[in-house]
Motif scaffolding. Structure first.
Motif, PDB file in Angstrom:
ATOM      1  N   ASN A 113       7.982  84.878  25.639  1.00  0.00           N
ATOM      2  CA  ASN A 113       8.604  83.825  26.437  1.00  0.00           C
ATOM      3  C   ASN A 113       7.890  82.495  26.233  1.00  0.00           C
ATOM      4  OD1 ASN A 113       6.313  83.575  28.242  1.00  0.00           O
ATOM      5  ND2 ASN A 113       7.017  85.415  29.279  1.00  0.00           N
ATOM      6  N   ALA A 114       8.527  81.449  26.732  1.00  0.00           N
ATOM      7  CA  ALA A 114       7.903  80.136  26.821  1.00  0.00           C
ATOM      8  C   ALA A 114       7.420  79.996  28.260  1.00  0.00           C
ATOM      9  CB  ALA A 114       8.938  79.067  26.514  1.00  0.00           C
ATOM     10  N   ALA A 115       6.228  79.444  28.440  1.00  0.00           N
ATOM     11  CA  ALA A 115       5.697  79.330  29.798  1.00  0.00           C
ATOM     12  C   ALA A 115       4.908  78.042  29.950  1.00  0.00           C
ATOM     13  CB  ALA A 115       4.801  80.534  30.103  1.00  0.00           C
ATOM     14  N   GLY A 116       4.787  77.608  31.185  1.00  0.00           N
ATOM     15  CA  GLY A 116       3.957  76.449  31.494  1.00  0.00           C
ATOM     16  C   GLY A 116       2.534  76.914  31.757  1.00  0.00           C
ATOM     17  N   GLY A 117       1.563  76.154  31.283  1.00  0.00           N
ATOM     18  CA  GLY A 117       0.157  76.527  31.459  1.00  0.00           C
ATOM     19  C   GLY A 117      -0.383  76.004  32.786  1.00  0.00           C
ATOM     20  N   ILE A 118      -0.992  76.901  33.564  1.00  0.00           N
ATOM     21  CA  ILE A 118      -1.617  76.509  34.836  1.00  0.00           C
ATOM     22  C   ILE A 118      -3.151  76.535  34.682  1.00  0.00           C
ATOM     23  CG2 ILE A 118      -1.909  77.121  37.268  1.00  0.00           C
ATOM     24  CD1 ILE A 118       0.904  78.240  37.284  1.00  0.00           C
ATOM     25  N   ASP A 208      -2.040  82.082  35.743  1.00  0.00           N
ATOM     26  CA  ASP A 208      -2.484  81.321  34.573  1.00  0.00           C
ATOM     27  C   ASP A 208      -1.319  80.638  33.885  1.00  0.00           C
ATOM     28  OD1 ASP A 208      -5.366  82.138  34.443  1.00  0.00           O
ATOM     29  OD2 ASP A 208      -4.416  84.105  34.442  1.00  0.00           O
ATOM     30  N   SER A 209      -0.138  81.242  34.010  1.00  0.00           N
ATOM     31  CA  SER A 209       1.039  80.621  33.407  1.00  0.00           C
ATOM     32  C   SER A 209       2.249  80.912  34.290  1.00  0.00           C
ATOM     33  CB  SER A 209       1.268  81.142  31.983  1.00  0.00           C
ATOM     34  OG  SER A 209       1.758  82.452  32.002  1.00  0.00           O
ATOM     35  N   VAL A 210       3.288  80.103  34.091  1.00  0.00           N
ATOM     36  CA  VAL A 210       4.484  80.252  34.924  1.00  0.00           C
ATOM     37  C   VAL A 210       5.728  80.161  34.040  1.00  0.00           C
ATOM     38  CG1 VAL A 210       4.514  77.753  35.467  1.00  0.00           C
ATOM     39  CG2 VAL A 210       5.703  79.344  36.988  1.00  0.00           C
ATOM     40  N   GLY A 211       6.705  80.989  34.348  1.00  0.00           N
ATOM     41  CA  GLY A 211       7.949  80.966  33.587  1.00  0.00           C
ATOM     42  C   GLY A 211       9.063  81.609  34.390  1.00  0.00           C
ATOM     43  N   MET A 212      10.264  81.621  33.799  1.00  0.00           N
ATOM     44  CA  MET A 212      11.432  82.084  34.555  1.00  0.00           C
ATOM     45  C   MET A 212      12.097  83.296  33.919  1.00  0.00           C
ATOM     46  SD  MET A 212      13.150  78.487  35.560  1.00  0.00           S
ATOM     47  CE  MET A 212      12.390  77.026  34.910  1.00  0.00           C
ATOM     48  N   SER A 213      11.285  84.158  33.301  1.00  0.00           N
ATOM     49  CA  SER A 213      11.889  85.329  32.650  1.00  0.00           C
ATOM     50  C   SER A 213      10.908  86.502  32.675  1.00  0.00           C
ATOM     51  CB  SER A 213      12.254  84.976  31.206  1.00  0.00           C
ATOM     52  OG  SER A 213      11.084  84.755  30.446  1.00  0.00           O
ATOM     53  N   ASN A 236       3.934  73.904  27.455  1.00  0.00           N
ATOM     54  CA  ASN A 236       3.673  72.657  28.188  1.00  0.00           C
ATOM     55  C   ASN A 236       2.661  72.954  29.277  1.00  0.00           C
ATOM     56  OD1 ASN A 236       6.215  74.159  29.277  1.00  0.00           O
ATOM     57  ND2 ASN A 236       5.391  73.042  31.029  1.00  0.00           N
ATOM     58  N   LEU A 237       2.037  71.926  29.796  1.00  0.00           N
ATOM     59  CA  LEU A 237       1.212  72.126  30.984  1.00  0.00           C
ATOM     60  C   LEU A 237       2.154  72.084  32.177  1.00  0.00           C
ATOM     61  CD1 LEU A 237      -1.899  69.933  30.097  1.00  0.00           C
ATOM     62  CD2 LEU A 237      -1.586  72.394  29.798  1.00  0.00           C
ATOM     63  N   ALA A 238       1.895  72.950  33.162  1.00  0.00           N
ATOM     64  CA  ALA A 238       2.817  73.068  34.299  1.00  0.00           C
ATOM     65  C   ALA A 238       2.857  71.754  35.095  1.00  0.00           C
ATOM     66  CB  ALA A 238       2.385  74.230  35.180  1.00  0.00           C
ATOM     67  N   SER A 239       3.871  71.656  35.907  1.00  0.00           N
ATOM     68  CA  SER A 239       4.142  70.446  36.681  1.00  0.00           C
ATOM     69  C   SER A 239       2.915  70.002  37.499  1.00  0.00           C
ATOM     70  CB  SER A 239       5.308  70.773  37.616  1.00  0.00           C
ATOM     71  OG  SER A 239       5.547  69.734  38.478  1.00  0.00           O
ATOM     72  N   GLY A 240       2.576  68.719  37.408  1.00  0.00           N
ATOM     73  CA  GLY A 240       1.432  68.196  38.156  1.00  0.00           C
ATOM     74  C   GLY A 240       0.139  68.328  37.386  1.00  0.00           C
ATOM     75  N   ILE A 241       0.054  69.334  36.499  1.00  0.00           N
ATOM     76  CA  ILE A 241      -1.147  69.494  35.658  1.00  0.00           C
ATOM     77  C   ILE A 241      -1.001  68.545  34.483  1.00  0.00           C
ATOM     78  CG2 ILE A 241      -2.386  71.123  34.173  1.00  0.00           C
ATOM     79  CD1 ILE A 241      -1.790  73.255  36.246  1.00  0.00           C
ATOM     80  N   SER A 242       0.240  68.444  34.015  1.00  0.00           N
ATOM     81  CA  SER A 242       0.529  67.492  32.944  1.00  0.00           C
ATOM     82  C   SER A 242       0.918  66.143  33.559  1.00  0.00           C
ATOM     83  CB  SER A 242       1.697  68.040  32.138  1.00  0.00           C
ATOM     84  OG  SER A 242       2.456  67.017  31.595  1.00  0.00           O
TER      85      SER A 242
END
Ligand code: HPA
Length: 274
Positions: A113-118, A208-213, A236-242
Motif C-alpha cells: 500500500n501507499a501510506a503517510g509517514g508518522i 508509524d504510518s497511516v493509510g486507508m486500506s 508522503n509525510l502525514a498531515s501536519g508532519i509535512s
C-alpha cells in the motif's frame, strides 16, 4: 448470513475457468505500485470489469486487473487495483482479493500500500514492513462482517503478520541491500486524508504510518489461514508532519520514484519463498 461463496459464485467460476494454473503467491498492488504487474510475465490478464460482481475501483493509480503471472517459475496471482472502504464499498467487497486468493488455496498473501509517514524517522520513499495493525476505527464493521459470514473456523487469535513470511521479507531486503523500516500501520477510514490533530492522536497511539486500506484484507487472509504480510510505501509525510498540503498526486509521484526499489524487493521475495 453472508455466504461469500454464494455471493461470488459466478465470479469465482469464471476465474476458475480462465485460470491457467493454480497460483502459490497472491500480491495486492497498492496506489501507484500497479506497474509491477508489467514487470513479471503475465500469462493471463483479466479486466476486473469482466468479472460479475467485482466492484470497479474509482481511484487513479488503481487499474482493475487480475493477472495470472509467472516469475522465476513461481505462479502468481496479482491484483492490480484494490477496492477501498472510502469508495463506499462494503467490507464483503473490500476483502474480495483475499477471498479470491483463499479460493485458489494460495499459501502466501502479500499486501502492499501507499501510506503517510508518522514516525519522525521516516522519509517519503521509505519502505515499511508492517509489524502490527491498528484497525480500531473498523471494529464495528469487522464484527458485523465476521459475525455474519459463514467461516468454517473462526480464529480469535489474529496471526498477522505471518512470522514466517516476515522473516522471508526481511531476508529478501538484506539480499537486495534495501533498508526496510518496520512499524505499526493505522487504518483511517477516509475518505479524506487525516487532519493534523488526528495525526497527533495517532502518533500518541503508536502509529508509524497511516493509510486507508490493507487491514481488512490482512485480517480476512490471516483468519482463513494464509500467510499474510504487508509492506507500506511511505509516499508522503502525514498531515501536519509535512509542511506541504497532501495530495493524491504526491502519493503517485513518490510511488513512481520508489518503483524500482519496490520491484527489486518484491521480485526477491517471490524468489525466496519456497
Ligand atoms: N493518509 C492516508 N492514506 C494515505 C496517505 C496519508 O497520508 N498517504 C497515502 N495514503
Amino acid at each position: 448470513m453472508i455466504d461469500l461463496k454464494f455471493k461470488y459464485s459466478e465470479l469465482i467460476g469464471k476465474l476458475f475457468n480462465e485460470a491457467p494454473f493454480e497460483p502459490e503467491i497472491a500480491i495486492v498492488l497498492g496506489s501507484g505500485l500497479g506497474n509491477f504487474a508489467e514487470r513479471v510475465n503475465a500469462v493471463k490478464s483479466i479486466p476486473a470489469s469482466t468479472l460479475p460482481g467485482y466492484p470497479v475501483s474509482t481511484v487513479q493509480g488503481h487499474q482493475g486487473f487480475i493477472h495470472f503471472a509467472k516469475y522465476e517459475n513461481k505462479k502468481l496471482l496479482i491484483f492490480q487495483g484494490r477496492i477501498h472502504f472510502y469508495e463506499g464499498y462494503k467490507l464483503s467487497e473490500c476483502i474480495l482479493p483475499a477471498f479470491i486468493a483463499e479460493q485458489f488455496k494460495v499459501k502466501y498473501f502479500l499486501l502492499t500500500n501507499a501510506a503517510g509517514g508518522i514516525n519522525p524517522d521516516f522519509t517519503p520513499g521509505d519502505l515499511m514492513l508492517i509489524t502490527s495493525i491498528n484497525a480500531i476505527s473498523l471494529k464495528k464493521e469487522l464484527a458485523e462482517f465476521f459475525g455474519a459470514i459463514s467461516l468454517e473456523q473462526k480464529n480469535r487469535f489474529l496471526d498477522f503478520p505471518s512470522k514466517e513470511f516476515n522473516k522471508i521479507i526481511i531476508e529478501s531486503s538484506l539480499d537486495e541491500k534495501i533498508f526496510l523500516k518496520e512499524g505499526n500501520y493505522l487504518f483511517g477510514k477516509g475518505p479524506s486524508y487525516e487532519t493534523p490533530a488526528e495525526i497527533q492522536m495517532y502518533a500518541k497511539a503508536g502509529a508509524d504510518s497511516v493509510g486507508m486500506s490493507t487491514v481488512h484484507e490482512a485480517i480476512y487472509g490471516a483468519v482463513v489461514g494464509m500467510k499474510v504480510s504487508a509492506i507500506s510505501t511511505i509516499t508522503n509525510l502525514a498531515s501536519g508532519i509535512s509542511k506541504n498540503k497532501l495530495s493524491h498526486s504526491e502519493v503517485i509521484e513518490t510511488s513512481k520514484f520508489v518503483e524500482k526499489k519496490f520491484e527489486r524487493l518484491v521480485k526477491r521475495i517471490i524468489s525466496n519463498v519456497d
